[in-house]
Design a protein around this motif. Structure first.
Motif, short mmCIF file in Angstrom:
data_model
loop_
_atom_site.label_atom_id
_atom_site.label_comp_id
_atom_site.label_asym_id
_atom_site.label_seq_id
_atom_site.Cartn_x
_atom_site.Cartn_y
_atom_site.Cartn_z
N TYR A 169 0.82 -1.21 0.00
CA TYR A 169 0.00 0.00 0.00
C TYR A 169 0.86 1.27 0.00
O TYR A 169 0.60 2.22 -0.72
CB TYR A 169 -0.91 0.02 1.22
N ARG A 170 1.88 1.30 0.89
CA ARG A 170 2.79 2.45 0.96
C ARG A 170 4.17 1.95 1.39
O ARG A 170 4.32 0.86 1.92
CB ARG A 170 2.29 3.51 1.96
N GLY A 171 5.18 2.79 1.15
CA GLY A 171 6.54 2.40 1.48
C GLY A 171 6.74 2.21 2.97
O GLY A 171 6.26 3.00 3.78
N LEU A 172 7.47 1.15 3.33
CA LEU A 172 7.77 0.83 4.72
C LEU A 172 9.27 0.65 4.90
O LEU A 172 9.98 0.28 3.95
CB LEU A 172 7.04 -0.46 5.15
N PRO A 173 9.80 0.87 6.09
CA PRO A 173 11.23 0.72 6.33
C PRO A 173 11.71 -0.70 6.02
O PRO A 173 10.98 -1.67 6.23
CB PRO A 173 11.38 1.03 7.83
N VAL A 174 12.92 -0.82 5.55
CA VAL A 174 13.64 -2.05 5.19
C VAL A 174 12.83 -2.93 4.24
O VAL A 174 13.05 -4.14 4.17
CB VAL A 174 14.08 -2.86 6.44
N LEU A 259 -5.90 3.37 5.39
CA LEU A 259 -6.03 4.77 5.76
C LEU A 259 -4.73 5.52 5.50
O LEU A 259 -4.73 6.68 5.08
CB LEU A 259 -6.43 4.89 7.24
N PHE A 260 -3.60 4.86 5.72
CA PHE A 260 -2.30 5.47 5.47
C PHE A 260 -2.14 5.87 4.00
O PHE A 260 -1.37 6.78 3.68
CB PHE A 260 -1.18 4.51 5.85
N ARG A 261 -2.87 5.20 3.09
CA ARG A 261 -2.72 5.48 1.66
C ARG A 261 -3.17 6.90 1.31
O ARG A 261 -2.70 7.47 0.31
CB ARG A 261 -3.52 4.47 0.83
N VAL A 262 -4.09 7.43 2.09
CA VAL A 262 -4.60 8.77 1.79
C VAL A 262 -4.02 9.82 2.73
O VAL A 262 -4.35 11.00 2.63
CB VAL A 262 -6.14 8.81 1.87
N MET A 263 -3.14 9.41 3.62
CA MET A 263 -2.53 10.34 4.56
C MET A 263 -1.44 11.16 3.86
O MET A 263 -0.64 10.62 3.09
CB MET A 263 -1.92 9.55 5.73
N PRO A 264 -1.39 12.46 4.06
CA PRO A 264 -0.34 13.28 3.45
C PRO A 264 1.05 12.76 3.82
O PRO A 264 1.26 12.25 4.94
CB PRO A 264 -0.59 14.67 4.04
N TYR A 265 1.99 12.89 2.89
CA TYR A 265 3.34 12.37 3.11
C TYR A 265 3.95 12.87 4.41
O TYR A 265 4.60 12.11 5.15
CB TYR A 265 4.25 12.73 1.94
N ARG A 266 3.77 14.16 4.67
CA ARG A 266 4.40 14.72 5.86
C ARG A 266 3.94 13.98 7.11
O ARG A 266 4.75 13.63 7.99
CB ARG A 266 4.07 16.22 5.97
N TRP A 267 2.65 13.73 7.25
CA TRP A 267 2.11 13.02 8.41
C TRP A 267 2.54 11.55 8.39
O TRP A 267 2.88 10.98 9.42
CB TRP A 267 0.59 13.10 8.43
N TYR A 268 2.49 10.98 7.18
CA TYR A 268 2.81 9.54 7.07
C TYR A 268 4.26 9.27 7.47
O TYR A 268 4.54 8.37 8.26
CB TYR A 268 2.55 9.06 5.64
N PHE A 269 5.21 10.02 6.92
CA PHE A 269 6.61 9.79 7.23
C PHE A 269 6.89 10.02 8.72
O PHE A 269 7.67 9.29 9.33
CB PHE A 269 7.50 10.70 6.37
N TRP A 270 6.25 11.04 9.29
CA TRP A 270 6.45 11.30 10.71
C TRP A 270 5.92 10.15 11.56
O TRP A 270 6.60 9.67 12.46
CB TRP A 270 5.75 12.59 11.12
N LEU A 271 4.70 9.70 11.25
CA LEU A 271 4.07 8.65 12.05
C LEU A 271 4.81 7.33 11.94
O LEU A 271 5.15 6.70 12.96
CB LEU A 271 2.61 8.46 11.62
N GLY A 273 7.88 6.80 10.90
CA GLY A 273 9.22 6.94 11.46
C GLY A 273 9.21 6.87 12.97
O GLY A 273 10.10 6.26 13.58
N ARG A 274 8.22 7.47 13.58
CA ARG A 274 8.13 7.46 15.04
C ARG A 274 7.84 6.05 15.58
O ARG A 274 8.43 5.61 16.56
CB ARG A 274 7.05 8.44 15.50
N VAL A 275 6.92 5.35 14.91
CA VAL A 275 6.52 4.02 15.36
C VAL A 275 7.62 2.99 15.14
O VAL A 275 7.86 2.13 15.99
CB VAL A 275 5.23 3.58 14.65
#
Length: 285
Positions: A169-174, A259-271, A273-275
């Motif tokens: 759905y969206r890019g994830l770490p590693v 839901l993450f698919r429609v989240m703005p990049y700024r919010w998505y990367f922050w969330l 990255g934090r988690v």
């Protein structure tokens, strides 16, 4: 109640399941065989398939092992030529085979990406090629040909399910290579679904969350809503019996990812990255 029981008997007599040697593929093969289906289960390891065949020898259905590397397009085509010679064309095809190789940006290499994409993406395409050709040919057959080569249940020319992942759905770490391949499969199936309208071919997309398999065992982070493979197999079969295009599980977790698919990049990367702690320099760990 028997954990392998479903609301009703499955309609298929024959199925082809790739990646049948372990994980979700093995559990799906077990469930289908116990439901009386003859499963042509393919995997690269003959040992895993033979062990599974012996385990299922007393089922109503049967596992017929097929040693196959889906990266080899010639081998896949030859399998279908061999099936053509004896009049075999499975009514249900589940393209489940795949691999996982998590690596950070500091380990990034074209070779590792290529190896993963050859299995997860190109391998699936290699299998779709002969399946679609034969199902479409069956759909265009004359009435006399249909009598000698009956259609799949429900009057369908055939049923195909492609196992992707909610990681697409969206890019994830590693997961740069893994997620890219799964995202491509999602797009591929969406396109094919539109092209197949009115063809008599039922195409479905399977996007699981985390399922406990040898592949997810490679992950070194907590996996929320982790599901056991036998439960995943039951969810898949129930989804295959439905008219839904996308089969997802566990639903609440996957809907969150949607839901993450429609989240703005700024919010998505922050969330994310934090988690996940993404962005840490792993060379210092």
């Amino acid at each position: 109640m028997n954990r392998d029981s479903l609301d009703s008997r499955v309609p298929w007599k024959t199925a082809w399941v790739t990646g049948a040697g372990r994980g979700i593929g093995a559990e799906l093969t077990r469930l289908l065989c116990r439901q009386g289906v003859t499963v042509y289960g393919s995997a690269r390891s003959s040992e895993e398939l033979e062990q599974l065949r012996q385990e299922l020898s007393h089922c109503d259905g049967e596992l017929i092992p097929v040693v196959l590397d889906i990266r080899d397009s010639h081998a896949v085509q030859q399998l279908f030529y061999d099936w053509d010679d004896v009049g075999i064309m499975p009514e249900l095809v589940v393209l489940n085979a795949g691999s996982h190789d998590p690596f950070s940006v500091y380990e990034f290499s074209s070779q590792r990406c290529k190896e993963l994409l050859e299995i997860n993406l190109q391998g699936t395409i290699n299998c779709l090629d002969p399946v679609l050709y034969r199902y479409l040919k069956r759909d265009g057959a004359t009435e006399r040909q249909r009598q000698t080569e009956p259609l799949a249940p429900g009057g369908l020319s055939g049923q195909i399910a492609v196992v992707s992942s909610s990681a697409g759905y969206r890019g994830l770490p590693v997961a740069a290579a893994y997620g890219a391949g799964k995202a491509a499969l999602i797009n591929l199936c969406e396109s094919l679904r539109l092209d197949l309208r009115g063809s008599g071919i039922k195409l479905q997309l399977i996007n699981p969350g985390f399922v406990r398999t040898p592949l997810t065992d490679k992950n070194d982070f907590p996996m929320p809503a982790l599901m056991e493979p036998d439960e995943a197999a039951r969810r898949i079969v129930k989804g295959l019996l439905s008219d839904r295009f996308e089969i997802i599980f566990p639903r609440r977790f996957v809907y969150l990812l949607k839901l993450f698919r429609v989240m703005p990049y700024r919010w998505y990367f922050w969330l994310v990255g934090r988690v996940t702690g993404a962005g840490r320099d792993v060379r210092n760990n």
